[in-house]
Design a protein around this motif. Sequence first.
Motif, PDB file in Angstrom:
ATOM      1  N   GLU A   1      49.603  46.355  36.592  1.00  0.00           N
ATOM      2  CA  GLU A   1      49.031  45.374  35.670  1.00  0.00           C
ATOM      3  C   GLU A   1      48.112  46.120  34.710  1.00  0.00           C
ATOM      4  N   ARG A   2      47.924  45.532  33.558  1.00  0.00           N
ATOM      5  CA  ARG A   2      47.052  46.116  32.549  1.00  0.00           C
ATOM      6  C   ARG A   2      45.594  45.897  32.935  1.00  0.00           C
ATOM      7  N   GLY A   3      44.842  46.994  33.027  1.00  0.00           N
ATOM      8  CA  GLY A   3      43.417  46.907  33.314  1.00  0.00           C
ATOM      9  C   GLY A   3      42.616  46.953  32.029  1.00  0.00           C
ATOM     10  N   TYR A   4      41.400  47.492  32.111  1.00  0.00           N
ATOM     11  CA  TYR A   4      40.536  47.581  30.933  1.00  0.00           C
ATOM     12  C   TYR A   4      41.010  48.675  29.983  1.00  0.00           C
ATOM     13  N   ALA A   5      41.355  49.836  30.543  1.00  0.00           N
ATOM     14  CA  ALA A   5      41.687  50.995  29.705  1.00  0.00           C
ATOM     15  C   ALA A   5      43.170  51.338  29.693  1.00  0.00           C
ATOM     16  N   GLY A   6      43.953  50.699  30.535  1.00  0.00           N
ATOM     17  CA  GLY A   6      45.388  51.015  30.611  1.00  0.00           C
ATOM     18  C   GLY A   6      45.989  50.393  31.850  1.00  0.00           C
ATOM     19  N   ASP A   7      47.234  50.748  32.118  1.00  0.00           N
ATOM     20  CA  ASP A   7      47.914  50.194  33.294  1.00  0.00           C
ATOM     21  C   ASP A   7      47.305  50.725  34.587  1.00  0.00           C
ATOM     22  N   ILE A   8      47.210  49.839  35.567  1.00  0.00           N
ATOM     23  CA  ILE A   8      46.763  50.220  36.912  1.00  0.00           C
ATOM     24  C   ILE A   8      47.984  50.123  37.818  1.00  0.00           C
ATOM     25  N   GLN A   9      48.370  51.251  38.402  1.00  0.00           N
ATOM     26  CA  GLN A   9      49.549  51.284  39.279  1.00  0.00           C
ATOM     27  C   GLN A   9      49.105  51.138  40.729  1.00  0.00           C
ATOM     28  N   VAL A  10      49.678  50.143  41.385  1.00  0.00           N
ATOM     29  CA  VAL A  10      49.281  49.791  42.753  1.00  0.00           C
ATOM     30  C   VAL A  10      50.467  49.953  43.697  1.00  0.00           C
ATOM     31  N   LEU A  11      50.213  50.548  44.847  1.00  0.00           N
ATOM     32  CA  LEU A  11      51.224  50.668  45.900  1.00  0.00           C
ATOM     33  C   LEU A  11      50.844  49.692  47.000  1.00  0.00           C
ATOM     34  N   MET A  12      51.804  48.906  47.460  1.00  0.00           N
ATOM     35  CA  MET A  12      51.499  47.947  48.518  1.00  0.00           C
ATOM     36  C   MET A  12      52.598  47.896  49.571  1.00  0.00           C
ATOM     37  N   ALA A  13      52.192  47.541  50.789  1.00  0.00           N
ATOM     38  CA  ALA A  13      53.130  47.336  51.890  1.00  0.00           C
ATOM     39  C   ALA A  13      53.011  45.883  52.326  1.00  0.00           C
ATOM     40  N   VAL A  14      54.162  45.241  52.530  1.00  0.00           N
ATOM     41  CA  VAL A  14      54.206  43.824  52.897  1.00  0.00           C
ATOM     42  C   VAL A  14      55.094  43.658  54.127  1.00  0.00           C
ATOM     43  N   ASP A  15      54.603  42.903  55.123  1.00  0.00           N
ATOM     44  CA  ASP A  15      55.436  42.677  56.309  1.00  0.00           C
ATOM     45  C   ASP A  15      56.393  41.504  56.060  1.00  0.00           C
ATOM     46  N   LEU A  16      57.234  41.219  57.034  1.00  0.00           N
ATOM     47  CA  LEU A  16      58.259  40.196  56.846  1.00  0.00           C
ATOM     48  C   LEU A  16      57.704  38.779  56.739  1.00  0.00           C
TER      49      LEU A  16
ATOM     50  N   ALA B   1      30.104  44.895  38.998  1.00  0.00           N
ATOM     51  CA  ALA B   1      29.155  44.649  37.911  1.00  0.00           C
ATOM     52  C   ALA B   1      29.568  45.467  36.693  1.00  0.00           C
ATOM     53  N   GLY B   2      29.801  44.786  35.597  1.00  0.00           N
ATOM     54  CA  GLY B   2      30.158  45.461  34.347  1.00  0.00           C
ATOM     55  C   GLY B   2      31.613  45.848  34.231  1.00  0.00           C
ATOM     56  N   ALA B   3      32.428  45.456  35.215  1.00  0.00           N
ATOM     57  CA  ALA B   3      33.844  45.852  35.159  1.00  0.00           C
ATOM     58  C   ALA B   3      34.729  44.794  35.811  1.00  0.00           C
ATOM     59  N   THR B   4      34.587  43.563  35.385  1.00  0.00           N
ATOM     60  CA  THR B   4      35.360  42.462  35.986  1.00  0.00           C
ATOM     61  C   THR B   4      36.853  42.569  35.681  1.00  0.00           C
ATOM     62  N   ILE B   5      37.197  43.097  34.512  1.00  0.00           N
ATOM     63  CA  ILE B   5      38.612  43.168  34.098  1.00  0.00           C
ATOM     64  C   ILE B   5      39.429  44.008  35.071  1.00  0.00           C
ATOM     65  N   THR B   6      38.843  45.073  35.585  1.00  0.00           N
ATOM     66  CA  THR B   6      39.571  45.992  36.468  1.00  0.00           C
ATOM     67  C   THR B   6      39.966  45.326  37.789  1.00  0.00           C
ATOM     68  N   PRO B   7      39.027  44.770  38.563  1.00  0.00           N
ATOM     69  CA  PRO B   7      39.446  44.110  39.814  1.00  0.00           C
ATOM     70  C   PRO B   7      40.328  42.897  39.564  1.00  0.00           C
ATOM     71  N   ARG B   8      40.101  42.206  38.457  1.00  0.00           N
ATOM     72  CA  ARG B   8      40.940  41.052  38.113  1.00  0.00           C
ATOM     73  C   ARG B   8      42.402  41.492  37.971  1.00  0.00           C
ATOM     74  N   ALA B   9      42.615  42.649  37.348  1.00  0.00           N
ATOM     75  CA  ALA B   9      43.971  43.179  37.151  1.00  0.00           C
ATOM     76  C   ALA B   9      44.611  43.557  38.484  1.00  0.00           C
ATOM     77  N   VAL B  10      43.827  44.141  39.389  1.00  0.00           N
ATOM     78  CA  VAL B  10      44.369  44.537  40.695  1.00  0.00           C
ATOM     79  C   VAL B  10      44.736  43.292  41.511  1.00  0.00           C
ATOM     80  N   VAL B  11      43.882  42.280  41.483  1.00  0.00           N
ATOM     81  CA  VAL B  11      44.180  41.020  42.184  1.00  0.00           C
ATOM     82  C   VAL B  11      45.489  40.427  41.652  1.00  0.00           C
ATOM     83  N   LYS B  12      45.630  40.433  40.335  1.00  0.00           N
ATOM     84  CA  LYS B  12      46.849  39.900  39.714  1.00  0.00           C
ATOM     85  C   LYS B  12      48.074  40.713  40.117  1.00  0.00           C
ATOM     86  N   ALA B  13      47.911  42.043  40.188  1.00  0.00           N
ATOM     87  CA  ALA B  13      49.026  42.922  40.569  1.00  0.00           C
ATOM     88  C   ALA B  13      49.466  42.647  42.003  1.00  0.00           C
TER      89      ALA B  13
END
Length: 201
Positions: free
Chosen positions: A98-113, A172-184
């Motif tokens: 997802e797009r963060g404040y300064a660019g794309d944030i690439q996230v790796l995730m594992a999901v169970d069944l 604090a001062g960087a809400t856009i970044t965690p918001r992008a990770v939550v969305k991702a």
Amino acid sequence: MNFESFREKIGYQPVLLGTIALLASGALALASSATSEAIAAAEAKDLRDSLSEVLPQGMADNDFLKDTVELQKDGKTVTIYRARQGETVKAALFKVAERGYAGDIQVLMAVDLEGRTLGVRVLKHVETPGLGDKIEVKKDAWIKSFDGKSLGEPTPDKWGVKKDNGIFDQFAGATITPRAVVKAVKGGLEFFAAHKSEITG
């Protein structure tokens, strides 16, 4: 200097230059060929280490780098790595962004069944050092707050940062970044739910 000797010198220089260029190209090709296997092995190890970081220990006995399926998400190909015990798929591992404040944030995730996150890590970002970089597990434990979460827990309306009436902390001062990770991460869970049968085979 007569014309003949001058012409010979002009002809000699391109030939010499061409020969040097040919030799340099050959040397580079040889070096590339000699190191390509080592580079590929190092890249595979890095990927395997990253995938193992989001997957609980002992959850897979297969080489999930060789057990993959490719699907489309937003017009891009997503490679899903399947973690198995015996013949049974136990989890899917994949990257989302997802797009963060300064660019794309690439996230790796594992999901169970059951559609629960087993682990989430940020692989790549260009967020502001000292503010947005708290999404890295080395800088802060915030990313671990996704462990065990699903589309039902929390409820869809609570998948957000606290500033947006969600359950996840912001910085604090960087809400856009965690918001992008939550969305991702939420998008990754929705992607898994939509393609579960294709992923599990």
